[in-house]
Design a protein around this motif. Structure first.
Motif, mmCIF file in Angstrom:
data_model
loop_
_atom_site.group_PDB
_atom_site.id
_atom_site.type_symbol
_atom_site.label_atom_id
_atom_site.label_comp_id
_atom_site.label_asym_id
_atom_site.label_seq_id
_atom_site.Cartn_x
_atom_site.Cartn_y
_atom_site.Cartn_z
ATOM 1 N N SER A 367 30.684 50.658 29.504
ATOM 2 C CA SER A 367 30.424 49.704 30.600
ATOM 3 C C SER A 367 31.489 49.862 31.677
ATOM 4 N N ASN A 368 32.727 50.143 31.279
ATOM 5 C CA ASN A 368 33.780 50.407 32.273
ATOM 6 C C ASN A 368 33.441 51.645 33.096
ATOM 7 N N SER A 369 33.086 52.720 32.383
ATOM 8 C CA SER A 369 32.767 53.964 33.098
ATOM 9 C C SER A 369 31.635 53.725 34.077
ATOM 10 N N ILE A 370 30.635 52.969 33.644
ATOM 11 C CA ILE A 370 29.495 52.696 34.537
ATOM 12 C C ILE A 370 29.975 51.873 35.737
ATOM 13 N N LYS A 371 30.817 50.845 35.435
ATOM 14 C CA LYS A 371 31.322 49.958 36.482
ATOM 15 C C LYS A 371 32.129 50.722 37.521
ATOM 16 N N TYR A 372 32.991 51.610 37.049
ATOM 17 C CA TYR A 372 33.943 52.243 37.967
ATOM 18 C C TYR A 372 33.500 53.630 38.441
ATOM 19 N N THR A 373 32.240 53.955 38.230
ATOM 20 C CA THR A 373 31.728 55.239 38.725
ATOM 21 C C THR A 373 30.692 54.961 39.814
ATOM 22 N N LYS A 395 34.212 60.213 29.264
ATOM 23 C CA LYS A 395 34.812 60.822 30.452
ATOM 24 C C LYS A 395 33.939 60.503 31.659
ATOM 25 N N ASP A 396 34.568 60.061 32.748
ATOM 26 C CA ASP A 396 33.745 59.820 33.943
ATOM 27 C C ASP A 396 34.418 60.417 35.166
ATOM 28 N N ASN A 397 33.652 60.546 36.255
ATOM 29 C CA ASN A 397 34.264 61.037 37.499
ATOM 30 C C ASN A 397 34.311 59.891 38.527
ATOM 31 N N PHE A 413 43.732 41.032 29.745
ATOM 32 C CA PHE A 413 43.618 40.497 31.112
ATOM 33 C C PHE A 413 44.180 41.402 32.190
ATOM 34 N N TYR A 414 44.656 42.576 31.784
ATOM 35 C CA TYR A 414 45.200 43.444 32.833
ATOM 36 C C TYR A 414 44.057 44.090 33.603
ATOM 37 N N ARG A 415 44.146 43.948 34.915
ATOM 38 C CA ARG A 415 43.130 44.615 35.735
ATOM 39 C C ARG A 415 43.825 45.404 36.833
ATOM 40 N N ALA A 416 43.425 46.665 36.928
ATOM 41 C CA ALA A 416 44.030 47.475 37.982
ATOM 42 C C ALA A 416 43.629 46.915 39.342
ATOM 43 N N ASP A 417 42.472 46.300 39.344
ATOM 44 C CA ASP A 417 41.957 45.711 40.580
ATOM 45 C C ASP A 417 42.620 44.345 40.787
ATOM 46 N N GLY A 425 33.104 42.324 37.883
ATOM 47 C CA GLY A 425 32.632 41.406 36.857
ATOM 48 C C GLY A 425 33.520 41.289 35.622
ATOM 49 N N GLY A 426 34.511 42.163 35.463
ATOM 50 C CA GLY A 426 35.308 42.162 34.234
ATOM 51 C C GLY A 426 36.373 41.085 34.224
ATOM 52 N N SER A 427 36.887 40.815 33.038
ATOM 53 C CA SER A 427 37.971 39.837 32.945
ATOM 54 C C SER A 427 39.246 40.504 32.440
ATOM 55 N N GLY A 428 39.216 41.821 32.328
ATOM 56 C CA GLY A 428 40.418 42.552 31.896
ATOM 57 C C GLY A 428 40.685 42.443 30.410
ATOM 58 N N ILE A 429 39.653 42.220 29.643
ATOM 59 C CA ILE A 429 39.874 42.022 28.207
ATOM 60 C C ILE A 429 39.170 43.093 27.376
ATOM 61 N N GLY A 430 38.254 43.820 28.037
ATOM 62 C CA GLY A 430 37.442 44.819 27.330
ATOM 63 C C GLY A 430 38.282 45.866 26.605
ATOM 64 N N LEU A 431 39.256 46.454 27.299
ATOM 65 C CA LEU A 431 40.066 47.519 26.673
ATOM 66 C C LEU A 431 40.998 46.957 25.608
ATOM 67 N N ALA A 432 41.446 45.704 25.791
ATOM 68 C CA ALA A 432 42.305 45.079 24.773
ATOM 69 C C ALA A 432 41.512 44.958 23.474
HETATM 70 P P1 ADP Z 1 37.653 44.791 32.829
HETATM 71 O O1 ADP Z 1 36.861 43.779 32.126
HETATM 72 O O2 ADP Z 1 38.384 44.307 34.032
HETATM 73 O O3 ADP Z 1 36.977 46.095 33.029
HETATM 74 P P2 ADP Z 1 39.143 46.203 30.815
HETATM 75 O O4 ADP Z 1 40.151 45.748 29.858
HETATM 76 O O5 ADP Z 1 37.891 46.802 30.282
HETATM 77 O O6 ADP Z 1 38.846 45.026 31.805
HETATM 78 O O7 ADP Z 1 39.834 47.255 31.764
HETATM 79 C C1 ADP Z 1 41.085 46.958 32.323
HETATM 80 C C2 ADP Z 1 41.241 47.640 33.665
HETATM 81 O O8 ADP Z 1 41.276 49.046 33.479
HETATM 82 C C3 ADP Z 1 40.082 47.414 34.570
HETATM 83 O O9 ADP Z 1 40.256 46.261 35.326
HETATM 84 C C4 ADP Z 1 40.074 48.664 35.434
HETATM 85 O O10 ADP Z 1 40.954 48.482 36.519
HETATM 86 C C5 ADP Z 1 40.641 49.726 34.553
HETATM 87 N N1 ADP Z 1 39.608 50.613 33.980
HETATM 88 C C6 ADP Z 1 39.106 50.579 32.730
HETATM 89 N N2 ADP Z 1 38.193 51.578 32.537
HETATM 90 C C7 ADP Z 1 38.145 52.263 33.696
HETATM 91 C C8 ADP Z 1 37.401 53.402 34.146
HETATM 92 N N3 ADP Z 1 36.533 54.052 33.359
HETATM 93 N N4 ADP Z 1 37.608 53.837 35.410
HETATM 94 C C9 ADP Z 1 38.486 53.210 36.230
HETATM 95 N N5 ADP Z 1 39.219 52.126 35.869
HETATM 96 C C10 ADP Z 1 39.058 51.652 34.626
#
Ligand code: ADP
Length: 464
Positions: A367-373, A395-397, A413-417, A425-432
């Motif tokens: 879902s992240n890859s889809i979101k950020y691609t 892997k995404d481009n 909760f960390y979000r690069a954005d 739409g994310g809350s920064g918890i998916g990768l955690a």
């Molecule tokens: P979110 O719900 O905000 O996506 P995640 O914990 O999944 O939270 O991801 C944390 C942050 O990592 C995201 O806010 C985003 O900035 C960055 N990130 C995660 N996956 C990708 C990706 N495939 N491409 C670019 N940025 C990503």
């Protein structure tokens, strides 16, 4: 127990060791030199007497059977001056020359002088005049005897005592100098060892008081101290990071809750005071916000359970490729809308894992890859075996992640954005959650990413 500072203890120990070493060296060298010198004097005395006998040997004329009494007298008087009382007899015991008969007064004086001098300068010395008989030889025949009376086992003259005194003085001076320099060097070494440790202690105290930005910039030549410094620095760094994340977490939780709660509050207020009619659409919008809060709380709860090791994993044999395909299917609509090219390639062994949790991992990554691609982007899911693990790469481009954000993206909760807009739409918890699940399966997570190039997330799960 009396507690002293490291510097004092080191200085004391080093100085004590030096003191004992210098003392021992001084005492031993003194004893050794003294003994060597006395042995030398005894040998010297023996040599002197042998010289006298050799000289006497040549004063006998074998062809005339006569002694050169004049020369014997000169040899005898010379010997007397050097502390030897000589008496020469021929083979029939007839006296040829006798120092005492010749100059009794000089003999007595010489004996008194030597005995008194030795008693004066060396009171503990047990010496006395000893008689020693020597054969006087002509070729191989004994032609007489010489009785030599001397102060034995040896005697020391003024020069000898001066030499010994000077030697002792030099040893004492060397002792004092080495003691002084060693104490100085000991102090410097102690300071060199203790200074960085004291600095480390001071900085550690500061860190424990909450100044996590403090670092020790000291470099020493001592490996262990350097290791201590770098351990304290990395401890401070990780405390600083934890502190930052803790503050961030509070702010993020507040932020995540505030938006839906504010929306709910205004909607509900408007409906209760009659400004808004409670239409189905409005109630659905409120329900969405409640679901949003509920999901957040649920996610936090499951992370907390992973943290505390209380989430039971329902493990079974799992084929990760099948799970990846199932996960891809859930995003069918999004893939279609964004015209994404998603491929699943490679083969892998089965793993023993909780299939629902593994599904969640792949869904979060995908879902992240889809979101950020961007539209028409490319996403690859690659599966393979790597040692005792199954490797899954997503892997995404897409947009990629900056190097400053990269170390933190697995934190909750960390979000690069940073703008925190809800566009993604994310809350920064998916990768955690991904990290918690993978680690609960004794696996590993990793990421490589470059801005505008894309991201590559890797997970390793132990094989069945
Ligand atoms: P979110 O719900 O905000 O996506 P995640 O914990 O999944 O939270 O991801 C944390 C942050 O990592 C995201 O806010 C985003 O900035 C960055 N990130 C995660 N996956 C990708 C990706 N495939 N491409 C670019 N940025 C990503």
């Amino acid at each position: 127990m009396l507690k002293q500072s490291l510097k004092t203890q080191l200085s004391l120990v080093i100085s004590l060791i030096v003191l004992i070493t210098v003392g021992l060296i001084s005492i031993l060298s003194n004893i050794f030199i003294d003994k060597q010198f006395k042995d030398y004097k005894v040998n010297q005395q023996m040599k002197n007497m042998e010289e006298i006998i050799n000289e006497l040997d040549s004063q006998y004329n074998a062809s005339t059977n006569k002694w050169d009494k004049g020369s014997v007298h000169v040899i005898g008087m010379n010997a007397l001056n050097r502390g030897y009382i000589v008496k020469v007899q021929d083979e029939d015991k007839n006296i040829i020359w006798d120092a005492e008969t010749c100059d009794m007064i000089a003999c007595r004086k010489m004996m008194d002088d030597i005995s008194k001098f030795m008693a004066d300068r060396y009171p503990s010395f047990k010496g006395e005049f000893i008689d020693k008989a020597f054969s006087i030889m002509n070729k191989d025949n004994e032609i007489g005897t010489a009785m030599i009376s001397y102060y034995g086992p040896y005697f020391l003259n003024e020069n000898d005592f001066n030499f010994l005194n000077k030697l002792n003085t030099i040893l004492i001076i060397i002792g004092f100098f080495s003691l002084f320099f060693s104490a100085v060097i000991g102090f410097l070494i102690a300071r060199r060892i203790s200074d960085p440790i004291l600095k480390t202690v001071a900085v550690t105290k500061n860190i424990s008081n909450g100044n996590y930005k403090e670092r020790i910039n000291e470099k020493t030549s001592i490996k262990e101290v350097n290791e201590l410094i770098s351990s304290v620095n990395s401890l401070a760094k990780s405390l600083e990071k934890q502190e930052h994340l803790r503050k961030q977490l509070t702010a993020d939780v507040a932020h995540e809750l505030r938006t839906p709660i504010t929306t709910l509050q205004t909607h509900m207020e408007a409906m209760t005071i009659g400004i808004w009619q409670p239409t189905v659409n409005r109630l659905i919008s409120c329900l969405d916000e409640i679901l949003r809060i509920g999901k957040l709380v649920f996610d936090l709860e499951s992370i907390a359970k992973f943290d505390n090791n209380i989430l039971n994993l329902d493990k079974s044999k799992v084929n990760m490729k099948e799970i990846a395909e199932k996960a891809k299917a859930t995003f069918e609509l999004e893939i279609l809308n964004k015209k994404l090219d998603i491929s699943i390639t490679g083969e892998c062994s089965t793993v023993i894992a909780d299939p629902n949790r593994m599904n969640q991992v792949i869904i979060n990554l995908l879902s992240n890859s889809i979101k950020y691609t961007k539209e028409e982007g490319k996403i690859q899911i690659e599966l393979s075996d790597k040692g005792n693990f199954v490797k899954l790469v997503v892997k995404d481009n897409g947009t990629g992640i900056s190097q400053e954000d990269l170390p933190y993206i697995f934190e909750r909760f960390y979000r690069a954005d940073k703008s925190r807009t809800r566009t993604t739409g994310g809350s920064g918890i998916g990768l955690a959650i991904v990290k918690s699940i993978v680690e609960a399966h004794k696996g590993e997570v990793g990421v490589i990413s470059n801005v505008d190039e894309g991201s590559e997330f890797t997970i390793l799960i132990p094989k069945a």
